[in-house]
Write an enzyme that holds these catalytic residues in place. Structure first.
Site, mmCIF file in Angstrom:
data_model
loop_
_atom_site.group_PDB
_atom_site.id
_atom_site.type_symbol
_atom_site.label_atom_id
_atom_site.label_comp_id
_atom_site.label_asym_id
_atom_site.label_seq_id
_atom_site.Cartn_x
_atom_site.Cartn_y
_atom_site.Cartn_z
ATOM 1 N N GLU A 116 0.858 -1.182 0.000
ATOM 2 C CA GLU A 116 0.000 0.000 0.000
ATOM 3 C C GLU A 116 0.893 1.231 0.000
ATOM 4 O OE1 GLU A 116 -2.787 0.473 3.282
ATOM 5 O OE2 GLU A 116 -3.840 1.987 2.106
ATOM 6 N N CYS A 123 -6.646 1.037 2.871
ATOM 7 C CA CYS A 123 -7.596 2.156 2.864
ATOM 8 C C CYS A 123 -7.475 2.996 1.596
ATOM 9 C CB CYS A 123 -7.359 3.046 4.074
ATOM 10 S SG CYS A 123 -7.799 2.230 5.612
ATOM 11 N N ASN A 153 -12.197 -3.168 0.524
ATOM 12 C CA ASN A 153 -11.169 -3.366 1.549
ATOM 13 C C ASN A 153 -11.756 -3.121 2.920
ATOM 14 O OD1 ASN A 153 -8.404 -3.434 2.792
ATOM 15 N ND2 ASN A 153 -8.959 -1.305 3.262
ATOM 16 N N GLU A 154 -11.608 -4.082 3.810
ATOM 17 C CA GLU A 154 -11.883 -3.874 5.233
ATOM 18 C C GLU A 154 -13.240 -3.189 5.468
ATOM 19 O OE1 GLU A 154 -8.383 -2.964 8.110
ATOM 20 O OE2 GLU A 154 -9.651 -1.203 8.118
HETATM 21 O O1 AHR Z 1 -2.162 -1.206 6.775
HETATM 22 C C1 AHR Z 1 -2.666 0.015 7.157
HETATM 23 C C2 AHR Z 1 -4.178 0.059 7.101
HETATM 24 O O2 AHR Z 1 -4.732 -0.815 8.019
HETATM 25 C C3 AHR Z 1 -4.793 -0.384 5.810
HETATM 26 O O3 AHR Z 1 -4.794 0.619 4.870
HETATM 27 C C4 AHR Z 1 -6.189 -0.731 6.193
HETATM 28 O O4 AHR Z 1 -6.752 -1.707 5.371
HETATM 29 C C5 AHR Z 1 -6.043 -1.158 7.641
HETATM 30 O O5 AHR Z 1 -6.901 -0.480 8.450
#
Ligand code: AHR
Length: 660
Positions: free
Chosen positions: A46, A247, A384-385
């Site tokens: 990321e 994120c 994502n998440e």
């Molecule tokens: O790894 C950092 C963040 O942690 C990522 O962007 C997110 O998916 C998680 O909350």
């Protein structure tokens, strides 16, 4: 350090009769079970902590296209007469700088770029400078290109200088290669407007997309990656490469999401996006954190291929970051096929970009970018998440459409940010109902959580989707820091991933990279500055698993499996059908040594037992860019007693034993 290594070797060699050992680890060495997926251990990339621009992406110029907002000259110092214009040759990055006469022969016009926390240059290395430029009035001028050290006490700030004649009325790319005579981590790039005799320029030069790359990038690609950082990834032998986040996939708003379509095609025309980590933590604020998308989806796929990893792109599901826009339907695209069309198209077009033939729209673009052969993408993450009905409704619509168009692609859903509890259970239930192929779980947790979860996957439902432990790390003492002590819990926990490779198909530690001068989140697997790299102990744990993942799980029993919440000696084993090796991984999380008998049932006399040990007893110690090799794996050989490897496992130590 040397003494420590010798002691560790000696400890591993100690032998005691089986009955007297604290632990007996029995491995059914001739009864291979589930295959270990090639994707089992991988990496999560990321653009956080300046992982892309200023990190892996080897571009050394910050704000090369003059698009940063609110100040298009952020990262630059302008002198003399510099005007920012906005009718440039690249419609998605329209700004450029106009350099005009400073108005006096003793005054100068030009620009100086500060790089990302400075520009790192290495002695005798070559750097490719390029610029799109023109002389609008047709009067040829010279751009003097210099590497400088503005803080030096020496007579000359510049230590390399070359002239570039700009003579075209039309926009044109100009290039030169310049060698650095010194190693310096915080240099500047300086440009002077000159006339053809080298005096202060009297004409006008327009400059756009001012770029500086090391010539020696990973695999020599011009729009390439920093070699040392890419090499660190390669050395890990990752089986899967998840990108682009995190994120960042979601964005603070939908417009701010990572839009892969903006990240492909000519680099000059990839529109800039604000990095969502610029503003996430006001206590670590980076006003100059943008995404140039120079490291875009083509480069991600190419890197995956060159690392030997399966590419795993994660795309937006029509939802802005749920953390920040929680309970806010207005922040998300309408949960209808029509409302989500753009996001469905993003997924389907991406599959065409990666795998489509070269006569399709997106396959053609891939070929034009240099890769006519397909990238053979097999997985896609959707969202994502994210969690709850907001997500479940949307992912169903997007995933159904993707599945209909591409039943061959495996779909990864998510169970949200929690590692257990109501939201997490609901997420798993919904993913099971929707028949997701894998579920992406995230757990950034303290030591106590890891001690409670030794049996996490032993107890999992075998009938649902497979597990992708997509983001995890042990946040040990003092919470966010790369402690050796955190890594021993990661190593011990991972024995549970491996034992359960029938349902755990992927695991990626997170985050991957952090610039020492620009981090927002820690711990991270790899730290770096402009010239140096530090592989953390967490990196080495990941690498030891990935490099020794074998092909099939072997059943293991542990005479003394730890209670929930307690320390212990944890083990897993695999066989490698290619090499014929039995590989046993053992982690001792105690503060004291433990004697262990590792019995390979079904084998007779073991020859050549290799032990690769990572001593994680250092508590708060960590590898740093100043001292990157403080804690590294140490290899030794030892003798077995028939089919038993008797060892004294030092305190807080992780060992990979390999026997034939
Ligand atoms: O790894 C950092 C963040 O942690 C990522 O962007 C997110 O998916 C998680 O909350």
């Amino acid at each position: 350090m040397k003494i420590k290594k010798l002691m560790l070797g000696a400890a591993l060699l100690a032998t005691l009769p089986v009955a007297a050992q604290d632990y007996t680890i029995t491995v059914q060495a001739t009864k291979p079970g589930a295959p270990v997926q090639p994707t089992m251990y991988g990496i999560f990339f990321e653009d956080i902590n300046y992982a892309a621009d200023g990190g892996l992406y080897a571009e050394l110029v910050k704000n090369r296209s003059f698009e940063f907002q609110p100040d298009p000259l952020m990262g630059w110092q302008a002198f003399g007469k510099v005007t920012i214009m906005n009718d440039g040759p690249f419609d998605k990055n329209p700004h450029y700088a106009r350099l005009s006469s400073a108005g006096h022969g003793d005054w100068w016009t030009g620009l100086q770029n500060e790089g990302f926390f400075g520009i790192g240059l290495k002695r005798n290395a070559d750097y490719r400078f390029s610029v799109w430029a023109r002389v609008p009035d047709g009067k040829a001028q010279v751009l003097r290109v210099q590497f400088c050290d503005e803080y030096t006490l020496d007579e000359h700030q510049e230590f390399a200088s070359k002239d570039l004649r700009i003579d075209s009325k039309e926009w044109k790319k100009y290039t030169l290669v310049m060698r650095s005579p010194i190693t310096i981590d915080q240099a500047q790039l300086r440009l002077f407007l000159c006339d053809e005799n080298g005096r202060s320029g009297t004409g006008t030069v327009d400059v756009e997309h001012v770029s500086l790359f090391p010539v020696d990038t990973w695999n020599g690609h011009e729009n390439g990656m920093r070699k040392d950082l890419a090499q660190a990834l390669y050395d890990m032998r990752p089986g899967v490469f998840r990108f682009p986040g995190g994120c960042i996939v979601e964005g603070v708003t939908l417009e701010n999401r990572y839009n892969w379509k903006n990240s492909v095609g000519p680099v000059e025309n990839r529109p800039l996006n604000k990095n969502r980590w610029e503003s996430t933590f006001t206590y670590r604020y980076y006003p100059d954190y943008f995404q140039s998308y120079g490291l875009g989806f083509y480069e991600f796929f190419l890197l995956s291929e060159e690392l030997g990893s399966e590419p795993l792109p994660v795309l937006n599901v029509g939802m802005a970051c749920q953390y920040q826009n929680w309970n806010d339907d207005a922040a998300h695209a309408p949960a209808t096929a029509e409302g989500l069309k753009e996001y469905i198209d993003d997924c389907i077009d991406l599959i065409e970009f990666a795998n489509g033939s070269t006569d399709t729209k997106w396959g053609k673009l891939r070929a034009e970018m240099g890769h006519p052969a397909p990238f053979n993408m097999k997985f896609i993450g959707i969202g994502n998440e994210q969690w709850d009905d907001y997500y479940f409704k949307r992912v169903k619509i997007v995933a159904d459409a993707v599945r209909k168009a591409h039943p061959e692609i495996k779909i990864i859903g998510t169970s949200g940010p929690n590692s257990e509890g109501g939201e997490f259970d609901r997420g798993w239930r919904a993913m099971k109902e929707q028949k997701a192929d894998l579920v992406d779980e995230h757990f950034y947790r303290p030591v106590s959580w890891f001690q409670n979860e030794w049996e996490r996957y032993d107890l999992y439902d075998r009938t649902g989707p497979k597990v992708f432990a997509g983001e995890y790390a042990c946040h040990a003492r003092g919470k966010k820091w790369n402690h050796a002590n955190a890594s021993i819990y990661e190593a011990a926990f991972m024995t549970g991933l491996e034992r359960n490779a029938d349902i755990v198909h992927m695991a990626t530690y997170a985050p991957l990279f952090a610039h020492v001068n620009g981090w927002q989140w820690r711990p991270d697997a790899i730290w770096f500055d402009n010239l140096r790299v530090a592989k953390t102990t967490s990196y080495y744990v990941q690498a030891l698993y990935a490099q020794n993942k074998g092909t099939h799980v072997l059943p293991v029993t542990n005479s003394n499996f730890p209670e929930k919440g307690a320390d212990g000696v944890l083990a897993s084993a695999v066989t490698d059908k290619g090499t014929g090796e039995t590989i046993v991984k053992v982690a001792n999380t105690f503060d004291q040594p433990r004697t262990v008998a590792i019995k390979l049932e079904g084998k007779k006399q073991l020859a050549n037992v290799t032990a690769i040990a990572l001593d994680l007893s250092g508590g708060d110690q960590e590898n740093t860019v100043e001292e990157p090799n403080l804690i590294v794996p140490v290899t030794s050989t030892l003798k077995a007693d028939g089919n038993v490897i008797n060892v004294t496992l030092p305190a807080k130590t992780f060992v990979v034993y390999k026997a034939k």
